[in-house]
Design a protein around this motif. Structure first.
Motif, PDB file in Angstrom:
ATOM      1  N   MET A  79     -27.547   6.619   0.878  1.00 54.18           N
ATOM      2  CA  MET A  79     -28.659   7.112   1.671  1.00 54.18           C
ATOM      3  C   MET A  79     -28.374   6.906   3.149  1.00 54.18           C
ATOM      4  N   GLY A  80     -28.843   7.821   3.975  1.00 52.34           N
ATOM      5  CA  GLY A  80     -28.701   7.716   5.417  1.00 52.34           C
ATOM      6  C   GLY A  80     -29.752   8.577   6.107  1.00 52.34           C
ATOM      7  N   ARG A  81     -29.737   8.565   7.431  1.00 51.06           N
ATOM      8  CA  ARG A  81     -30.692   9.349   8.220  1.00 51.06           C
ATOM      9  C   ARG A  81     -29.918  10.386   9.029  1.00 51.06           C
ATOM     10  N   ILE A  82     -30.353  11.639   8.959  1.00 51.37           N
ATOM     11  CA  ILE A  82     -29.701  12.700   9.723  1.00 51.37           C
ATOM     12  C   ILE A  82     -30.038  12.510  11.200  1.00 51.37           C
ATOM     13  N   ILE A  83     -28.998  12.393  12.015  1.00 49.87           N
ATOM     14  CA  ILE A  83     -29.144  12.214  13.451  1.00 49.87           C
ATOM     15  C   ILE A  83     -28.715  13.482  14.180  1.00 49.87           C
ATOM     16  N   GLY A  84     -27.635  14.094  13.728  1.00 50.65           N
ATOM     17  CA  GLY A  84     -27.089  15.253  14.417  1.00 50.65           C
ATOM     18  C   GLY A  84     -27.067  16.502  13.559  1.00 50.65           C
ATOM     19  N   ASN A 125     -22.646  24.007   9.687  1.00 51.23           N
ATOM     20  CA  ASN A 125     -22.949  23.605   8.314  1.00 51.23           C
ATOM     21  C   ASN A 125     -22.670  22.116   8.061  1.00 51.23           C
ATOM     22  N   SER A 126     -22.661  21.308   9.122  1.00 45.25           N
ATOM     23  CA  SER A 126     -22.414  19.874   8.976  1.00 45.25           C
ATOM     24  C   SER A 126     -23.537  19.080   9.644  1.00 45.25           C
ATOM     25  N   TYR A 127     -23.644  17.812   9.246  1.00 48.48           N
ATOM     26  CA  TYR A 127     -24.703  16.938   9.739  1.00 48.48           C
ATOM     27  C   TYR A 127     -24.135  15.549   9.977  1.00 48.48           C
ATOM     28  N   PHE A 128     -24.631  14.893  11.031  1.00 47.12           N
ATOM     29  CA  PHE A 128     -24.195  13.551  11.380  1.00 47.12           C
ATOM     30  C   PHE A 128     -25.232  12.585  10.823  1.00 47.12           C
ATOM     31  N   VAL A 129     -24.811  11.689   9.940  1.00 40.10           N
ATOM     32  CA  VAL A 129     -25.709  10.807   9.206  1.00 40.10           C
ATOM     33  C   VAL A 129     -25.382   9.355   9.541  1.00 40.10           C
ATOM     34  N   PRO A 145     -18.994  13.743  10.294  1.00 39.26           N
ATOM     35  CA  PRO A 145     -20.128  14.527   9.781  1.00 39.26           C
ATOM     36  C   PRO A 145     -19.893  14.972   8.342  1.00 39.26           C
ATOM     37  N   VAL A 146     -20.990  15.209   7.627  1.00 37.34           N
ATOM     38  CA  VAL A 146     -20.912  15.679   6.241  1.00 37.34           C
ATOM     39  C   VAL A 146     -21.415  17.112   6.168  1.00 37.34           C
TER      40      VAL A 146
END
Length: 182
Positions: A79-84, A125-129, A145-146
């Motif tokens: 689990m994590g929080r999307i920042i970017g 299509n990527s996110y920084f978590v 990023p994922v």
């Protein structure tokens, strides 16, 4: 006459049971979080409900707490929080995270920690978590990023232990000052 009424009730019960099974199994799913990476927001050994369809309709947003496949071993969920978001520039120094030049004031982070200054550009299509417990650096600071297909769903409720029951906060006011990239 009574037999057809009984048969109809059995069929209705089977249909309702199947619908509940589909909702519970494929739309909302429970996860047991066995790490301290989201403390103090979510305690170790908490059980959370995750909406697995939330990103079929919309896109992930900054502040969303998400369950994702762990990049080094996709058989494990974390689990994590999307920042970017896609296109964002994330910068970290020893104490702060900034997005597109805006320094975040993160009330969910108890002890800011970044082992080194670094900058990332989030691809399409990527996110920084990131973890809420920043001392646990096994997040996008480590593996980058994922992609969206790595995200299982949005964490919405902590349901166990009952003393920790809560709707999971997305801290939208934290991310309001951040300007989106064109």
């Amino acid at each position: 006459m009574k037999r057809s009424h009984f048969t109809r009730e059995i069929i209705e019960l089977v249909v309702i049971t199947l619908l509940l099974f589909v909702v519970i199994r494929f739309i909302i799913h429970g996860y047991h979080m066995q790490s301290s990476n989201m403390q103090p927001s979510i305690s170790n050994n908490a059980y959370i409900m995750v909406n697995r369809t939330s990103y079929m309709i919309g896109k992930p947003q900054r502040g969303d707490a998400v369950v994702l496949h762990y990049p080094p071993d996709t058989n494990i969920d974390v689990m994590g929080r999307i920042i970017g978001l896609p296109g964002d520039t994330i910068k970290a120094d020893k104490q702060h995270i900034s997005i597109n030049g805006t320094v975040l004031n993160e009330p969910y982070v108890q002890k800011p920690y970044n082992p080194e200054g670094h900058e990332w550009k989030v691809a399409d299509n990527s996110y920084f978590v990131l973890n809420d417990n920043r001392q646990v650096t096994d997040d996008s600071r480590n593996w980058g990023p994922v992609t969206q297909d790595m995200i299982v769903g949005k964490a919405v409720v902590v349901f166990w232990p009952t003393s920790s029951w809560q709707v999971i906060n997305t801290y939208s006011s934290t991310f309001t000052p951040v300007k989106n990239t064109p």
